[in-house]
Design a protein around this motif. Structure first.
Motif, PDB file in Angstrom:
ATOM      1  N   VAL A 101      31.072  27.231 -22.253  1.00 25.04           N
ATOM      2  CA  VAL A 101      30.897  28.551 -21.614  1.00 25.04           C
ATOM      3  C   VAL A 101      30.684  28.337 -20.114  1.00 25.04           C
ATOM      4  O   VAL A 101      29.727  27.677 -19.712  1.00 25.04           O
ATOM      5  CB  VAL A 101      29.696  29.315 -22.213  1.00 25.04           C
ATOM      6  N   PRO A 102      31.588  28.869 -19.281  1.00 22.53           N
ATOM      7  CA  PRO A 102      31.490  28.599 -17.841  1.00 22.53           C
ATOM      8  C   PRO A 102      30.210  29.153 -17.202  1.00 22.53           C
ATOM      9  O   PRO A 102      29.713  30.201 -17.606  1.00 22.53           O
ATOM     10  CB  PRO A 102      32.712  29.331 -17.263  1.00 22.53           C
ATOM     11  N   ASP A 103      29.706  28.431 -16.200  1.00 20.44           N
ATOM     12  CA  ASP A 103      28.509  28.885 -15.477  1.00 20.44           C
ATOM     13  C   ASP A 103      28.748  30.202 -14.761  1.00 20.44           C
ATOM     14  O   ASP A 103      27.811  30.963 -14.524  1.00 20.44           O
ATOM     15  CB  ASP A 103      28.081  27.825 -14.443  1.00 20.44           C
ATOM     16  N   LEU A 104      29.999  30.467 -14.404  1.00 18.65           N
ATOM     17  CA  LEU A 104      30.319  31.731 -13.728  1.00 18.65           C
ATOM     18  C   LEU A 104      29.979  32.932 -14.626  1.00 18.65           C
ATOM     19  O   LEU A 104      29.544  33.977 -14.161  1.00 18.65           O
ATOM     20  CB  LEU A 104      31.819  31.745 -13.375  1.00 18.65           C
ATOM     21  N   ILE A 105      30.182  32.748 -15.948  1.00 22.24           N
ATOM     22  CA  ILE A 105      29.880  33.802 -16.920  1.00 22.24           C
ATOM     23  C   ILE A 105      28.377  34.082 -16.971  1.00 22.24           C
ATOM     24  O   ILE A 105      27.932  35.219 -17.054  1.00 22.24           O
ATOM     25  CB  ILE A 105      30.346  33.367 -18.344  1.00 22.24           C
ATOM     26  N   THR A 106      27.582  33.008 -16.942  1.00 21.44           N
ATOM     27  CA  THR A 106      26.137  33.150 -17.183  1.00 21.44           C
ATOM     28  C   THR A 106      25.336  33.194 -15.887  1.00 21.44           C
ATOM     29  O   THR A 106      24.112  33.158 -15.929  1.00 21.44           O
ATOM     30  CB  THR A 106      25.617  31.985 -18.053  1.00 21.44           C
ATOM     31  N   ALA A 107      26.016  33.257 -14.756  1.00 25.61           N
ATOM     32  CA  ALA A 107      25.349  33.237 -13.443  1.00 25.61           C
ATOM     33  C   ALA A 107      24.445  32.007 -13.314  1.00 25.61           C
ATOM     34  O   ALA A 107      23.324  32.093 -12.815  1.00 25.61           O
ATOM     35  CB  ALA A 107      24.561  34.530 -13.223  1.00 25.61           C
ATOM     36  N   GLY A 108      24.945  30.892 -13.840  1.00 22.66           N
ATOM     37  CA  GLY A 108      24.213  29.633 -13.695  1.00 22.66           C
ATOM     38  C   GLY A 108      23.133  29.423 -14.739  1.00 22.66           C
ATOM     39  O   GLY A 108      22.528  28.351 -14.800  1.00 22.66           O
ATOM     40  N   SER A 109      22.892  30.425 -15.584  1.00 22.98           N
ATOM     41  CA  SER A 109      21.842  30.293 -16.598  1.00 22.98           C
ATOM     42  C   SER A 109      22.315  29.390 -17.737  1.00 22.98           C
ATOM     43  O   SER A 109      23.516  29.276 -18.011  1.00 22.98           O
ATOM     44  CB  SER A 109      21.502  31.680 -17.147  1.00 22.98           C
ATOM     45  N   ALA A 110      21.354  28.772 -18.435  1.00 21.26           N
ATOM     46  CA  ALA A 110      21.681  27.960 -19.604  1.00 21.26           C
ATOM     47  C   ALA A 110      21.861  28.825 -20.847  1.00 21.26           C
ATOM     48  O   ALA A 110      22.159  28.321 -21.926  1.00 21.26           O
ATOM     49  CB  ALA A 110      20.575  26.936 -19.832  1.00 21.26           C
ATOM     50  N   LEU A 111      21.658  30.133 -20.690  1.00 14.38           N
ATOM     51  CA  LEU A 111      21.784  31.056 -21.828  1.00 14.38           C
ATOM     52  C   LEU A 111      23.053  31.879 -21.698  1.00 14.38           C
ATOM     53  O   LEU A 111      23.478  32.200 -20.593  1.00 14.38           O
ATOM     54  CB  LEU A 111      20.593  32.016 -21.863  1.00 14.38           C
ATOM     55  N   VAL A 112      23.635  32.230 -22.845  1.00  8.15           N
ATOM     56  CA  VAL A 112      24.820  33.113 -22.824  1.00  8.15           C
ATOM     57  C   VAL A 112      24.568  34.345 -23.708  1.00  8.15           C
ATOM     58  O   VAL A 112      23.893  34.253 -24.734  1.00  8.15           O
ATOM     59  CB  VAL A 112      26.098  32.358 -23.268  1.00  8.15           C
ATOM     60  N   ALA A 113      25.115  35.476 -23.276  1.00 10.18           N
ATOM     61  CA  ALA A 113      24.999  36.732 -24.018  1.00 10.18           C
ATOM     62  C   ALA A 113      26.305  36.996 -24.763  1.00 10.18           C
ATOM     63  O   ALA A 113      27.383  36.889 -24.183  1.00 10.18           O
ATOM     64  CB  ALA A 113      24.710  37.881 -23.048  1.00 10.18           C
ATOM     65  N   VAL A 114      26.192  37.317 -26.061  1.00 10.60           N
ATOM     66  CA  VAL A 114      27.386  37.464 -26.907  1.00 10.60           C
ATOM     67  C   VAL A 114      27.235  38.681 -27.820  1.00 10.60           C
ATOM     68  O   VAL A 114      26.132  38.989 -28.266  1.00 10.60           O
ATOM     69  CB  VAL A 114      27.555  36.210 -27.811  1.00 10.60           C
ATOM     70  N   ARG A 115      28.375  39.369 -28.078  1.00 14.26           N
ATOM     71  CA  ARG A 115      28.341  40.374 -29.142  1.00 14.26           C
ATOM     72  C   ARG A 115      29.713  40.563 -29.789  1.00 14.26           C
ATOM     73  O   ARG A 115      30.739  40.179 -29.224  1.00 14.26           O
ATOM     74  CB  ARG A 115      27.762  41.699 -28.646  1.00 14.26           C
ATOM     75  N   VAL A 116      29.684  41.143 -30.999  1.00  5.50           N
ATOM     76  CA  VAL A 116      30.908  41.532 -31.712  1.00  5.50           C
ATOM     77  C   VAL A 116      30.949  43.057 -31.676  1.00  5.50           C
ATOM     78  O   VAL A 116      30.141  43.711 -32.332  1.00  5.50           O
ATOM     79  CB  VAL A 116      30.893  41.034 -33.179  1.00  5.50           C
ATOM     80  N   PRO A 117      31.861  43.635 -30.895  1.00  9.24           N
ATOM     81  CA  PRO A 117      31.861  45.093 -30.753  1.00  9.24           C
ATOM     82  C   PRO A 117      32.441  45.777 -31.994  1.00  9.24           C
ATOM     83  O   PRO A 117      33.332  45.230 -32.644  1.00  9.24           O
ATOM     84  CB  PRO A 117      32.767  45.316 -29.535  1.00  9.24           C
ATOM     85  N   ALA A 118      31.931  46.961 -32.315  1.00 13.12           N
ATOM     86  CA  ALA A 118      32.414  47.696 -33.493  1.00 13.12           C
ATOM     87  C   ALA A 118      33.423  48.750 -33.062  1.00 13.12           C
ATOM     88  O   ALA A 118      33.103  49.949 -33.022  1.00 13.12           O
ATOM     89  CB  ALA A 118      31.238  48.335 -34.233  1.00 13.12           C
TER      90      ALA A 118
END
Ligand code: TXA
Ligand code: MG
Length: 327
Positions: A101-118
């Motif tokens: 998961v690229p750092d650009l996605i997470t703004a440098g954070s070690a955490l990533v936000a994910v969801r499965v949209p309905a």
């Protein structure tokens, strides 16, 4: 300038996304501005099109629970339980990311936000892709999120190639965010999935760690956000009554009142717009952003809205309105 097309052609949307283009996608919450999460040029284009600061991280969207869990390096059993219970649905889960998961996605954070949209169109689209879609809400940074394809076109025409039209978003406000930076889940953003339904699954109270300007763990949750151009005032019933007792006819004519249910304040206003005539919170959430956008074009000086009771969706509605209101 690009020519922005609107349509329901999922294969065309998939083709464009594979080629690195931006496509707005419908979800059950709000429309997202999507790009291939592994294509850094395309992801950078999202930030540019929205005028979004790079410190505000993006949510990844995938087609299945398994694909979502695969993006996390590790997670507690409770995360997987919430995922299986509420996905596809308006819940975003945040946990340590895999290195892919690229750092650009997470703004440098070690955490990533994910969801499965309905949403059937977006699930169909995601199932045709072998990469996740990074998608923030498809509005210019700081403005109200879009809940129809037309809202997206109104603000992002010329910036994106295609808008996949899935109709008006069912829920109407953004997903609820639960963070797992610790083993215990924490509520990071109020949203379409109520705290009560998450707590009934957990069997205990959820720790609240809501984001604001002074909370460094929450880069994107600025106090002032989701704002229309017309000044919005979120007021208690007493505040409204007291203001009305001193107001001139001339000033009253410049105020739009966004009414919920059969409020006894309604007869006091000259300009009334209904969020839900029967006083139903899901209906009010479904209409809120569209109504704010419409009223914002009508030339009023202010929009007034009474604070909701804080049960269920009322808490999320108050949160969004507070951020949209003048402080
Ligand atoms: O309903 C939704 O969540 C919509 C639809 C399109 O899925 N998306 C949405 O995205 O509201 P956006 O970008 O407008 O809000 C994303 C927020 C960020 O501002 C931030 O607060 C939080 O999600 N977020 C994303 N990644 C995070 C991370 N790695 N750590 C902490 N918070 C994160
Ligand atoms: Mg947003």
């Amino acid at each position: 300038m690009k020519t922005t097309h609107i349509g329901t052609d999922v294969r065309e949307a998939a083709r464009l996304l594979k080629s690195g283009a931006l496509v707005a996608i419908p979800t059950e919450t709000v429309y997202g501005l999507a790009a291939n999460a592994f294509d850094l040029t395309a992801v950078a284009d999202i930030f540019r099109a929205k005028n979004r600061p790079f410190f505000d991280p993006l949510i990844l969207h995938v087609a299945s629970v398994q694909k979502a869990l695969d993006l996390f390096d590790h997670y507690p059993p409770l995360l997987s339980e919430l995922a299986h219970t509420f996905w596809p649905g308006p819940l975003t889960l945040v946990a340590p990311k895999k290195t892919i998961v690229p750092d650009l996605i997470t703004a440098g954070s070690a955490l990533v936000a994910v969801r499965v949209p309905a949403h059937p169109l977006s699930l169909d689209l995601l199932s045709q892709l072998d990469f996740p879609l990074a998608a923030p809400s498809a509005n210019p940074f700081g403005y109200v999120s879009p809940t129809t394809a037309q809202h997206v076109l109104d603000q992002l025409a010329g910036e994106i190639d295609y808008i996949l039209d899935g109709g008006a978003c069912q829920n109407g406000i953004e997903s609820t965010i639960i963070g797992f930076s610790e083993t215990e889940p924490q509520l990071w953003r109020l949203g379409s999935l109520t705290v009560e339904s998450i707590e009934s699954k957990l069997g205990c109270k959820l720790l609240h760690h809501l984001h604001n300007n002074s909370n460094p763990q929450a880069p994107g949750q600025l106090d002032k956000h989701y704002a229309p151009n017309t000044q919005l005032r979120l007021l208690s019933k007493e505040q409204i009554q007291s203001a009305l007792s001193q107001i001139s006819e001339e000033s009253l004519a410049k105020i739009a009142f966004l009414a919920f249910g059969n409020s006894d304040l309604i007869p006091s206003f000259s300009n009334v717009f209904h969020l839900s005539p029967n006083g139903e919170l899901p209906e009010a959430a479904h209409h809120l952003y569209a109504l704010i956008r419409r009223v914002d074009t009508l030339g009023f000086e202010e929009m007034w809205i009474q604070k909701f009771e804080t049960e269920g969706l009322g808490a999320a509605l108050n949160d969004r309105l507070k951020r949209a209101a003048v402080l």
